[in-house]
Motif scaffolding. Structure first.
Motif, mmCIF file in Angstrom:
data_model
loop_
_atom_site.group_PDB
_atom_site.id
_atom_site.type_symbol
_atom_site.label_atom_id
_atom_site.label_comp_id
_atom_site.label_asym_id
_atom_site.label_seq_id
_atom_site.Cartn_x
_atom_site.Cartn_y
_atom_site.Cartn_z
ATOM 1 N N LEU A 38 0.824 -1.202 0.000
ATOM 2 C CA LEU A 38 0.000 0.000 0.000
ATOM 3 C C LEU A 38 0.863 1.259 0.000
ATOM 4 O O LEU A 38 0.547 2.236 -0.681
ATOM 5 N N TYR A 39 1.961 1.225 0.756
ATOM 6 C CA TYR A 39 2.897 2.352 0.737
ATOM 7 C C TYR A 39 3.456 2.559 -0.673
ATOM 8 O O TYR A 39 3.514 3.675 -1.168
ATOM 9 N N ALA A 40 3.891 1.476 -1.297
ATOM 10 C CA ALA A 40 4.472 1.572 -2.641
ATOM 11 C C ALA A 40 3.454 2.103 -3.646
ATOM 12 O O ALA A 40 3.773 2.962 -4.476
ATOM 13 N N GLY A 41 2.233 1.627 -3.560
ATOM 14 C CA GLY A 41 1.194 2.120 -4.466
ATOM 15 C C GLY A 41 0.877 3.584 -4.239
ATOM 16 O O GLY A 41 0.731 4.355 -5.187
ATOM 17 N N LEU A 42 0.807 3.975 -2.984
ATOM 18 C CA LEU A 42 0.512 5.372 -2.656
ATOM 19 C C LEU A 42 1.613 6.307 -3.145
ATOM 20 O O LEU A 42 1.340 7.332 -3.762
ATOM 21 N N PHE A 43 2.856 5.924 -2.911
ATOM 22 C CA PHE A 43 3.970 6.767 -3.355
ATOM 23 C C PHE A 43 4.041 6.857 -4.870
ATOM 24 O O PHE A 43 4.333 7.910 -5.428
ATOM 25 N N SER A 44 3.792 5.753 -5.565
ATOM 26 C CA SER A 44 3.864 5.791 -7.030
ATOM 27 C C SER A 44 2.739 6.641 -7.620
ATOM 28 O O SER A 44 2.960 7.387 -8.581
ATOM 29 N N LEU A 45 1.560 6.563 -7.047
ATOM 30 C CA LEU A 45 0.461 7.391 -7.549
ATOM 31 C C LEU A 45 0.684 8.870 -7.242
ATOM 32 O O LEU A 45 0.329 9.734 -8.044
ATOM 33 N N GLN A 46 1.302 9.165 -6.103
ATOM 34 C CA GLN A 46 1.636 10.550 -5.791
ATOM 35 C C GLN A 46 2.681 11.090 -6.769
ATOM 36 O O GLN A 46 2.612 12.239 -7.194
ATOM 37 N N ALA A 47 3.643 10.240 -7.133
ATOM 38 C CA ALA A 47 4.660 10.658 -8.102
ATOM 39 C C ALA A 47 4.032 10.940 -9.462
ATOM 40 O O ALA A 47 4.358 11.939 -10.117
ATOM 41 N N ALA A 85 -4.984 5.662 0.153
ATOM 42 C CA ALA A 85 -4.783 6.280 1.465
ATOM 43 C C ALA A 85 -5.844 5.798 2.453
ATOM 44 O O ALA A 85 -5.551 5.562 3.626
ATOM 45 N N SER A 86 -7.065 5.618 1.970
ATOM 46 C CA SER A 86 -8.124 5.093 2.833
ATOM 47 C C SER A 86 -7.834 3.651 3.236
ATOM 48 O O SER A 86 -8.031 3.274 4.400
ATOM 49 N N LEU A 87 -7.385 2.846 2.289
ATOM 50 C CA LEU A 87 -7.026 1.466 2.613
ATOM 51 C C LEU A 87 -5.854 1.409 3.586
ATOM 52 O O LEU A 87 -5.826 0.563 4.487
ATOM 53 N N LEU A 88 -4.892 2.308 3.397
ATOM 54 C CA LEU A 88 -3.737 2.354 4.284
ATOM 55 C C LEU A 88 -4.160 2.733 5.698
ATOM 56 O O LEU A 88 -3.715 2.123 6.674
ATOM 57 N N ALA A 89 -5.031 3.701 5.830
ATOM 58 C CA ALA A 89 -5.514 4.103 7.153
ATOM 59 C C ALA A 89 -6.294 2.971 7.810
ATOM 60 O O ALA A 89 -6.162 2.728 9.016
ATOM 61 N N GLU A 91 -5.826 -0.217 7.267
ATOM 62 C CA GLU A 91 -4.876 -1.265 7.616
ATOM 63 C C GLU A 91 -4.093 -0.898 8.874
ATOM 64 O O GLU A 91 -3.857 -1.747 9.718
ATOM 65 N N ILE A 92 -3.714 0.369 8.999
ATOM 66 C CA ILE A 92 -2.944 0.800 10.172
ATOM 67 C C ILE A 92 -3.815 0.774 11.424
ATOM 68 O O ILE A 92 -3.389 0.319 12.486
#
Length: 98
Positions: A38-47, A85-89, A91-92
């Motif tokens: 999820l971190y990797a997906g979030l960072f790549s989409l932000q890029a 970001a919603s999925l990440l929140a 999961e955390i």
């Protein structure tokens, strides 16, 4: 001169975020935790969002294939980024228990 400096800053920001994606994927290879994907997906989409929103991505070889989509190109990465970001929140916070 200012245009060149702006293009370099966008390219360095894109590169830094893609390095974060690579690091998260390499750590995922060792730990196999869903959170790292999820971190990797979030960072790549932000890029992608930064590159397309600034307009610099249309000058880059691979990302220029989205040129026919025009000004709507940045909408998709930011919408998917919000979903991740919603999925990440979730999961955390482990909201599935509650």
């Amino acid at each position: 001169m200012a245009q060149l400096l702006h293009a370099r800053m966008i390219a360095m920001t894109f590169g830094a975020l893609m390095v974060l994606v690579l690091v998260a994927l390499l750590i995922w290879l060792m730990l196999r935790d869903k959170l790292l994907l999820l971190y990797a997906g979030l960072f790549s989409l932000q890029a992608l969002y930064i590159a397309y929103f600034s307009g610099q991505a249309f000058d880059w070889p691979v990302l220029s294939y989205a040129l026919p989509l025009g000004s709507c190109t940045w909408n998709v990465p930011i919408a998917l980024s919000g979903a991740l970001a919603s999925l990440l929140a979730r999961e955390i916070a482990e909201l599935r228990r509650f």
